[in-house]
Design an enzyme around this catalytic site. Structure first.
Site, PDB file in Angstrom:
ATOM      1  N   ASP A 244       0.751  -1.231   0.025  1.00 12.70           N
ATOM      2  CA  ASP A 244      -0.059  -0.054   0.056  1.00 12.70           C
ATOM      3  C   ASP A 244       0.831   1.377  -0.100  1.00 12.70           C
ATOM      4  OD1 ASP A 244      -2.717   1.359   0.401  1.00 12.70           O
ATOM      5  OD2 ASP A 244      -1.598   1.987   2.298  1.00 12.70           O
ATOM      6  N   GLU A 281       1.751  -0.032  -4.780  1.00 13.80           N
ATOM      7  CA  GLU A 281       0.640   1.065  -5.218  1.00 13.80           C
ATOM      8  C   GLU A 281       1.787   2.060  -5.167  1.00 13.80           C
ATOM      9  OE1 GLU A 281      -3.189   3.501  -3.611  1.00 13.80           O
ATOM     10  OE2 GLU A 281      -1.811   2.406  -2.357  1.00 13.80           O
TER      11      GLU A 281
END
Length: 570
Positions: A244, A281
């Site tokens: 993330d 990401e």
């Protein structure tokens, strides 16, 4: 059972186990340990630091009573795996399906999700990507407020539940990618501060305090995250990790945490004999993210590509607010299909500065692209999804693209349920401020923020997929379209060819139609509601979203909002 914990600044550390506090022995480099022979699998324990606590273990493998309760001894060797024939799955050529365990089924458990794998097998996806499963406050959360990062949310089924789900996926021929969060920890139930310098002492992002990756004491902190990643891949047989918001990792070391992680994961892949995937990401639009370590990159297998999403979304929805502004017009869609990204060093009006670098030479399979994902739906005030006509066109372009496609749960049948932001904090001030905090996070995005209360149980329940929708003809028809597209992608080598320099795109100056050439295969799209003639011969029809499709002497004639995959050479 040997208990060990890192507490470099403590003068005394005790473990509360089997009803008594027992002093631990100081070792080297801030580590404390104690052998408790009577402690076995399932034994509860917690730590007391200089008289304060008790606190759960920073490396707790299980939190049976939640984030505020004690840890429990968990023995990975007790689980019997049945995936011995599983040899792993390479990301190249694959299709990913993102899901949230709590809302994928009415029950919201790993067991219930495993019961829906037949649906994913028939859809013919290659990976499921599950949103974070670390323990969180309460019974409902997206997962990005996780703490106790080595444990698994008991609401979903705990560590054995996750193993059972992975086992079932592998028996079904599906790989598993787990979403993990290393850039921050949740604001509730985070007890790392008393143990040591896990944090940098400054706000690292909108979501919380920066993790200490390059300051004093950071060697052990880095190992904390790297060993966490290895645990999922080794002990839970997970096939890959989605990392993330890596742009929020504050690391000024010569060897970045991601590069160190990539090296360790590569070594584990060699040991296990199966491919292991790392997907970042990243908001940086920096191709070094996916370049190999020996080429000076960070060694990620792939990265999420927001530019492709934004271009597709704008083309099929017509929205141009916020960060969609730069993607207005089919020229943006043409550029991302041929160059990988739109922002490759040019000006970004949303950021009000230049952004990115060219992705020259990067193969498309290293860029994970989607039409929808948890962020792009859930970051909208009402969590609303794209309507079916937009999904039909967008899926046709995505699943014939040179990128690694990713679907979001329910997208394949045009689910009518929203995917809203939801949480369940125990502290009143966090519960009451969650809606305002969320609104503030998206200032400048072009929304009028009128969202349901994130803390209300009704908000969470409204997001659970309604599988009964599949009995409706319109939903079933869209599902068949997705199935046919994925089947065609797997049947035609042209559609999985990742070489962006071999993609050609033609656009209508009036913005009504677009043609994407994948070798000799052509994808012709009519975005308008009127029937149009696309100046490409029909040739051999491979797949059509609508009827009738015909050739009128000037090209292929397409009904409004339709797409056809064909081979003009016949």
């Amino acid at each position: 059972m040997i208990f060990d914990v890192w507490a470099p600044n403590a003068t005394a550390v005790e473990v509360l186990v089997l009803g008594e506090r027992r002093g631990m022995s100081a070792g080297t480099d801030g580590w404390w340990s104690l052998d408790v022979p009577d402690a076995v699998h399932g034994t509860s324990y917690a730590y007391v630091i200089d008289g304060d606590g008790p606190y759960p273990d920073p490396r707790s493998r299980r939190q049976p009573e939640g984030v505020f309760g004690p840890s429990a001894v968990y023995d990975h060797a007790r689980y019997t795996w049945s995936d011995h024939d599983w040899k792993g799955r390479d990301l190249r050529g694959g299709v990913i399906y993102e899901l949230h365990i709590g809302t994928f089924t009415p029950e919201g458990t790993f067991q219930a999700a495993a019961g829906r794998l037949d649906h994913l097998v028939e859809l013919c996806v290659d990976f499921v990507e599950i949103m974070p499963v670390a323990p969180v406050p309460g019974t409902r959360n997206w997962g990005y407020d996780g703490v106790d990062l080595y444990a698994v949310n008991e609401t979903y089924g705990g560590p054995d539940g996750l193993k059972t789900f992975v086992d079932a996926c592998h028996r079904a021929g599906i790989g598993v990618i787990l979403d993990v969060v290393y850039n921050h920890l949740g604001p509730s139930g985070n007890f790392l501060h008393p143990f040591g310098p896990y944090f940098g002492g400054f706000e690292g992002s909108y979501w919380g305090e920066a993790v200490n990756l390059d300051g004093p004491g950071s060697d052990v902190v880095r190992r904390y995250f790297i060993e966490n990643a290895l645990q999922w891949l080794r002990d839970y047989h997970v096939d890959g990790l989605r990392l993330d918001a890596v742009h929020a990792l504050h690391d000024k070391r010569a060897t970045h945490l991601l590069a160190e992680l990539a090296e360790e994961v590569d070594a584990l892949s060699c040991a296990t004999g199966r491919p292991l995937t790392l997907i970042a990401e990243s908001d940086l639009n920096d191709p070094r993210m996916v370049r190999s370590l020996d080429a000076g990159g960070l060694g990620m297998t792939a990265q999420w590509n927001d530019d492709v999403h934004h271009a597709l979304h704008t083309a099929v929805s017509g929205e141009t607010h916020g960060y969609y502004a730069d993607f207005a017009g089919l020229s943006a869609l043409a550029k991302v299909f041929t160059d990988g990204v739109l922002h490759d060093g040019g000006y970004s009006s949303f950021r009000r500065r230049s952004h990115g670098r060219p992705y020259t030479g990067v193969p498309g399979h290293r860029l994970v692209a989607c039409l929808q994902n948890h962020d792009q739906i859930g970051n909208r005030p009402m969590g609303d999804r794209l309507p079916m006509p937009a999904l039909k066109l967008g899926a046709g372009l995505l699943l014939t693209s040179p990128f690694t496609p990713m679907l979001f749960m329910g997208e394949e049948w045009g689910a009518g349920t929203p995917f809203l932001f939801f949480s369940d904090h125990a502290e009143p001030h966090l519960r009451e401020s969650e809606g305002g905090r969320r609104e503030k996070e998206f200032e400048g995005f072009g929304y009028t923020w009128e969202a349901p209360d994130p803390s209300a149980e009704e908000t969470f329940l409204s997001c659970k997929l309604d599988w009964q929708e599949l009995k409706d003809e319109a939903h079933w028809s869209l599902l068949c379209w997705y199935r046919d597209l994925i089947a065609l992608r797997k049947a035609l080598p042209e559609l999985t060819d990742p070489r962006l320099d071999r993609v050609r795109v033609e656009t209508d100056p009036a913005g009504k139609w677009l043609v994407v050439w994948r070798g000799e295969v052509c994808v012709s799209v009519n975005f308008s509601t009127d029937t149009v003639t696309v100046p490409v011969p029909l040739g051999g029809l491979l797949l059509s979203s609508d009827e009738p499709v015909a050739e009128d002497g000037q090209g292929v004639r397409l009904p409004g909002q339709s797409l056809v995959v064909h081979r003009p050479s016949g």
